[in-house]
Design a protein around this motif. Sequence first.
Motif, PDB file in Angstrom:
ATOM      1  N   ASN A   1       8.228  28.143  22.767  1.00  0.00           N
ATOM      2  CA  ASN A   1       9.357  28.972  22.219  1.00  0.00           C
ATOM      3  C   ASN A   1       8.782  30.227  21.749  1.00  0.00           C
ATOM      4  O   ASN A   1       7.880  30.020  20.894  1.00  0.00           O
TER       5      ASN A   1
ATOM      6  N   SER B   1       9.593  22.373  15.221  1.00  0.00           N
ATOM      7  CA  SER B   1       9.760  21.527  16.258  1.00  0.00           C
ATOM      8  C   SER B   1       8.539  20.556  16.502  1.00  0.00           C
ATOM      9  O   SER B   1       7.401  20.927  16.007  1.00  0.00           O
TER      10      SER B   1
ATOM     11  N   ILE C   1      10.521  28.728  14.712  1.00  0.00           N
ATOM     12  CA  ILE C   1      11.198  27.432  15.537  1.00  0.00           C
ATOM     13  C   ILE C   1      10.253  26.459  15.967  1.00  0.00           C
ATOM     14  O   ILE C   1      10.287  25.383  15.833  1.00  0.00           O
TER      15      ILE C   1
ATOM     16  N   GLY D   1       9.283  23.635  21.049  1.00  0.00           N
ATOM     17  CA  GLY D   1      10.685  24.329  20.507  1.00  0.00           C
ATOM     18  C   GLY D   1      11.461  24.541  21.605  1.00  0.00           C
ATOM     19  O   GLY D   1      12.496  25.647  21.580  1.00  0.00           O
TER      20      GLY D   1
ATOM     21  N   ARG E   1      15.851  19.427  15.183  1.00  0.00           N
ATOM     22  CA  ARG E   1      14.607  19.672  15.463  1.00  0.00           C
ATOM     23  C   ARG E   1      13.735  18.744  14.886  1.00  0.00           C
ATOM     24  O   ARG E   1      13.833  18.064  13.772  1.00  0.00           O
TER      25      ARG E   1
ATOM     26  N   LYS F   1      24.671  27.444  16.070  1.00  0.00           N
ATOM     27  CA  LYS F   1      23.086  27.401  16.337  1.00  0.00           C
ATOM     28  C   LYS F   1      22.564  26.992  14.831  1.00  0.00           C
ATOM     29  O   LYS F   1      21.466  26.323  14.833  1.00  0.00           O
TER      30      LYS F   1
ATOM     31  N   LEU G   1      21.529  23.401  14.847  1.00  0.00           N
ATOM     32  CA  LEU G   1      20.609  22.929  15.383  1.00  0.00           C
ATOM     33  C   LEU G   1      19.404  22.283  14.759  1.00  0.00           C
ATOM     34  O   LEU G   1      18.575  21.732  15.167  1.00  0.00           O
ATOM     35  N   SER G   2      19.269  23.124  13.559  1.00  0.00           N
ATOM     36  CA  SER G   2      17.982  22.676  12.746  1.00  0.00           C
ATOM     37  C   SER G   2      17.792  21.131  12.388  1.00  0.00           C
ATOM     38  O   SER G   2      16.661  20.802  12.518  1.00  0.00           O
TER      39      SER G   2
ATOM     40  N   THR H   1      15.589  23.534  21.231  1.00  0.00           N
ATOM     41  CA  THR H   1      16.584  24.747  20.712  1.00  0.00           C
ATOM     42  C   THR H   1      16.815  25.750  21.444  1.00  0.00           C
ATOM     43  O   THR H   1      17.893  26.294  21.636  1.00  0.00           O
TER      44      THR H   1
ATOM     45  N   ALA I   1      19.717  24.360  23.759  1.00  0.00           N
ATOM     46  CA  ALA I   1      20.868  24.104  23.092  1.00  0.00           C
ATOM     47  C   ALA I   1      21.507  25.481  22.794  1.00  0.00           C
ATOM     48  O   ALA I   1      22.628  25.821  22.899  1.00  0.00           O
ATOM     49  N   GLU I   2      20.703  26.524  22.299  1.00  0.00           N
ATOM     50  CA  GLU I   2      21.284  27.767  22.032  1.00  0.00           C
ATOM     51  C   GLU I   2      22.093  28.364  23.085  1.00  0.00           C
ATOM     52  O   GLU I   2      22.972  29.121  23.109  1.00  0.00           O
TER      53      GLU I   2
END
Length: 410
Positions: free
Chosen positions: A73, A82, A78, A86, A128, A121, A124-125, A89, A92-93
Amino acid sequence: MIRIENKQDCCGCAACVQRCPKQCISMREDEEGFLYPQVDVERCIECGLCEKVCPVINQNEPQNPKTTYAVKNPNEKIRKESSSGGVFTMLAERIIDEGGVVFGVGYNEHWEAAHYYTETKEGLSAFRGSKYVQSIVGNTFKEAEQFLKQGRKVLYSGTPCQIAGLKRYLRKEYDNLLAIDSVCHGTPSPGVFRWYLTDKIAKIATGKNRGYQCPIPQIPKVDDFARGYGVEIKGIRFRDKSCGWRNYRVAFDFLKDKHQPMNYSQSHYQDSFMKGFLRDLYLRPSCHACPARQLKSGSDITLGDWWGIWVVKPDFYDDLGISAVVVNSEKGMLVLQGMEQLLYPMEYEDLCKYNPALLKSSKCPPLHEAFFAVSKKGFDKRIADLTNVSLRTKIINKLKRIVRRICGKQ
């Protein structure tokens, strides 16, 4: 009717519970801290749906991937948060940008790993970072089905057996479903994790272990236990990268008496829970005969750590983490469109060499029964008794690791 005569025959995906038209199946914790389905036989109508959706009874054939990549990523913040590179994420975004819903695993109010969904979004944290414990699926297969029938895009992530359970539960293919599983070594007991956390809280708060005994079900919920010591858990990270991706640490953040910050940080080689996990002491019995290994889950993409990339492609390696992305379907290929500049083509055989869990189930260790035997010793002491090795062996093992590094084999 689902009858669990051999515990290896249940992966705990809860597909049977959610598909039962009479809601006569519930998940109950056993003496090792795992959830198993229990049928109310008086309400059961013998429709057989529970057996039809079981991914252990109805296993797919092993598959070969379409292609394999190593990916980072570009957002280093991020990536640091992760477990590996990453990529989850990023995918998912994309789903959320298209008005979709993402299912992942976070911690609930009891500090149990549990599936739930987010439509933002920011949400999502919580998904992770690895949770090295079997998650509670709850009713999320039902929830995902409802979103799919509404025409919304759904990303559902889980272990291979959970994805296999989801696909069996749905009983049809949905174009708007993106199923993502992980390279899974095996799922540790949620009850053992609870035992570990209560011991850790007691030791941090008082300097002494609480010393709970097996069987697991008598151990209280973590949040209730913590409050009794004036402790509030603020965060748990199994893959803290403060010392790098390969030398990750287990780290917790606490508050004592509502104002005093307290922290725990230990190398994964030294943390007691990770020592037991890496020796397979408390994996779910089905993990030793995994029904979904060898890409049998039906997932569109399999994600994991690209261990060994420092040997295979050292020019791509850095110690913030690299994701392995195994593409298993055309749908998986489509969701990666526009990311071509981030995709580093790799060989699946090289990935399997350093991630044997893709192909083989771990063996049940001889010390499994000894771990769950009744004892007045606390968790840390139990692990120490079962995993400690002599000083001579420690020195030999350390020398072997040094030699492997020098020879470029690690």
